[in-house]
Design an enzyme around this catalytic site. Structure first.
Site, PDB file in Angstrom:
ATOM      1  N   LYS A  12      93.033   5.927  13.656  1.00 21.38           N
ATOM      2  CA  LYS A  12      93.243   4.978  12.565  1.00 21.38           C
ATOM      3  C   LYS A  12      92.644   3.647  12.991  1.00 21.38           C
ATOM      4  O   LYS A  12      93.038   3.073  14.007  1.00 21.38           O
ATOM      5  CB  LYS A  12      94.731   4.829  12.286  1.00 21.38           C
ATOM      6  CG  LYS A  12      95.014   3.782  11.223  1.00 21.38           C
ATOM      7  CD  LYS A  12      96.449   3.777  10.798  1.00 21.38           C
ATOM      8  CE  LYS A  12      96.692   2.666   9.796  1.00 21.38           C
ATOM      9  NZ  LYS A  12      98.100   2.615   9.386  1.00 21.38           N
ATOM     10  N   LYS A  34      91.066   7.953   9.587  1.00 20.51           N
ATOM     11  CA  LYS A  34      91.325   6.970   8.538  1.00 20.51           C
ATOM     12  C   LYS A  34      90.703   5.637   8.900  1.00 20.51           C
ATOM     13  O   LYS A  34      90.930   5.164  10.011  1.00 20.51           O
ATOM     14  CB  LYS A  34      92.838   6.822   8.408  1.00 20.51           C
ATOM     15  CG  LYS A  34      93.278   5.753   7.456  1.00 20.51           C
ATOM     16  CD  LYS A  34      94.762   5.677   7.463  1.00 20.51           C
ATOM     17  CE  LYS A  34      95.174   4.506   6.608  1.00 20.51           C
ATOM     18  NZ  LYS A  34      96.565   4.235   6.700  1.00 20.51           N
TER      19      LYS A  34
HETATM   20  C1  PBG Z   1     100.575   1.652   7.616  1.00 21.90           C
HETATM   21  C2  PBG Z   1      99.611   2.240   6.677  1.00 21.90           C
HETATM   22  C3  PBG Z   1      98.545   1.580   6.082  1.00 21.90           C
HETATM   23  C4  PBG Z   1      97.907   2.511   5.281  1.00 21.90           C
HETATM   24  C5  PBG Z   1      98.603   3.701   5.376  1.00 21.90           C
HETATM   25  N1  PBG Z   1      99.647   3.516   6.273  1.00 21.90           N
HETATM   26  C6  PBG Z   1      98.143   0.164   6.122  1.00 21.90           C
HETATM   27  C7  PBG Z   1      97.839  -0.514   7.369  1.00 21.90           C
HETATM   28  O1  PBG Z   1      97.722   0.065   8.438  1.00 21.90           O
HETATM   29  O2  PBG Z   1      97.721  -1.725   7.261  1.00 21.90           O
HETATM   30  C8  PBG Z   1      96.688   2.226   4.465  1.00 21.90           C
HETATM   31  C9  PBG Z   1      96.372   3.195   3.414  1.00 21.90           C
HETATM   32  C10 PBG Z   1      95.383   2.722   2.431  1.00 21.90           C
HETATM   33  O3  PBG Z   1      94.725   1.677   2.568  1.00 21.90           O
HETATM   34  O4  PBG Z   1      95.225   3.435   1.441  1.00 21.90           O
HETATM   35  N2  PBG Z   1     101.808   2.189   7.547  1.00 21.90           N
END
Ligand code: PBG
Length: 330
Positions: free
Chosen positions: A199, A252
């Site tokens: 991520k 992601k």
């Molecule tokens: C954090 C989380 C995020 C997303 C999913 N889980 C945001 C972040 O890390 O700031 C982002 C998903 C998206 O942008 O569609 N729990």
């Protein structure tokens, strides 16, 4: 043999020929629809539009069940739940509250639609006053090891509410092992972990943070999310999660990371999910609304290309539209 004996266009001449040699399939059963579930009060309508994500709403528990029912009827595999609690605190205790929004929604969806999979997002950022994904040390940095226990508790509370899978998105080191141990200790040894292994600290989460009200109050997430420049490190992250017991891994965002979907799939041999995130969705919606591109064709091309890169499962806000378009095609 080359031209003129070889003519690549021969197999492109008709829809029948193209179908015969198509390498990649896209089915509704491969898609996961994320839902934002908030507390419903008399003052809060059960569906609130999210300005940065046209077509996506913050839902009450009852509206989330309706949305899930629509997804199930379209053949979508799963919904992934994000909580937008009315109250937050320093430790994010709403994340493991038995009566928290995600727990209540999970329970209600599983009761109404036992066949539809529910995936719980395991993270604290939507529940902390400071908006970071874990608890803070005195110096303001996120305390990795102190966060692990809270993530474990959150995963167990989601499993107890009926979640079919839990998906940690916090990026703490050691969280997969910690969550596995907690789940096993509480009788949930059958609950799979879908780890957000790679991520990245991405600009493409902007719209989500408005939807989930989870933007960090200070600083950013680069101290725990990955540097978009790093591919080898992403493979290492995924391999570590495999060793800690992940059942599936995720990459992601998705669109700019197709190389890693492919590499991580090769390296881990696990099912790989790709998260087509909020900013990727918002770009397509904005361009389509401006008349700059054909939304249907663009979305199906994007999702197909993620499958071609190697994604077994795609988490996408386009899931309902895509499922509808796929049904029309067949
Ligand atoms: C954090 C989380 C995020 C997303 C999913 N889980 C945001 C972040 O890390 O700031 C982002 C998903 C998206 O942008 O569609 N729990």
């Amino acid at each position: 043999m080359a031209f003129p004996q070889t003519r690549m266009r021969r197999l492109r001449a008709t829809a029948g020929l193209r179908g015969l040699v198509r390498e990649t399939d896209l089915r509704a059963g491969q898609l996961v629809l994320p839902l934002f579930v908030g507390e419903s009060t008399p003052a809060q309508p059960s569906r609130q539009p999210i300005a940065t994500m046209p077509g996506v709403e913050r839902l009450s528990v009852a509206a989330a069940v309706e949305e899930a029912a629509e997804a199930a009827a379209l053949g979508i595999a799963a919904v992934m739940l994000f909580g937008v609690p009315a109250e937050k605190d320093e430790h994010g205790s709403g994340a493991w509250d038995e009566d928290g929004v995600v727990q209540l929604a999970t329970h209600a969806i599983k009761q109404a639609l036992p066949e539809l999979l529910v995936i719980g997002d395991v993270c604290l950022c939507e529940y902390t006053t400071h908006g970071h994904c874990g608890v803070l040390r005195a110096d303001g940095a996120v305390d990795n090891d102190a966060t692990l226990e809270l993530l474990g508790r959150t995963a167990v509370s989601q499993a107890r509410a009926g979640a079919d899978l839990v998906a940690p998105s916090d990026m703490m080191d050691g969280r997969v092992a910690a969550i596995r141990e907690e789940l096993d200790g509480e009788g949930f040894s059958e609950t799979p972990i879908l780890a957000y292994s790679a991520k990245f600290a991405s600009a493409f989460y902007g719209p989500f943070r408005e939807a989930a009200d989870s933007a960090p109050a200070f600083g950013d997430r680069r101290g725990y999310q990955m540097d978009p420049a790093n591919g080898r490190e992403a493979v290492r992250e995924a391999l570590l999660d495999v060793r800690e017991g992940a059942d599936m891994v995720m990459v992601k965002p998705a669109l700019a990371y197709g190389d890693l979907i492919r590499e991580i799939k090769r390296a881990t041999r696990l099912p790989v999910a790709a998260y087509n995130v909020s900013g990727e969705y918002a770009m397509v919606k904005a361009a389509a609304a401006a008349g700059y591109l054909d939304e249907r064709a663009a979305v199906l091309e994007i999702l197909t290309s993620l499958r071609r890169a190697g994604a077994d499962t795609i988490v996408t806000y386009h899931a309902k539209d895509a499922a509808r378009w796929l049904a029309e095609q067949s």
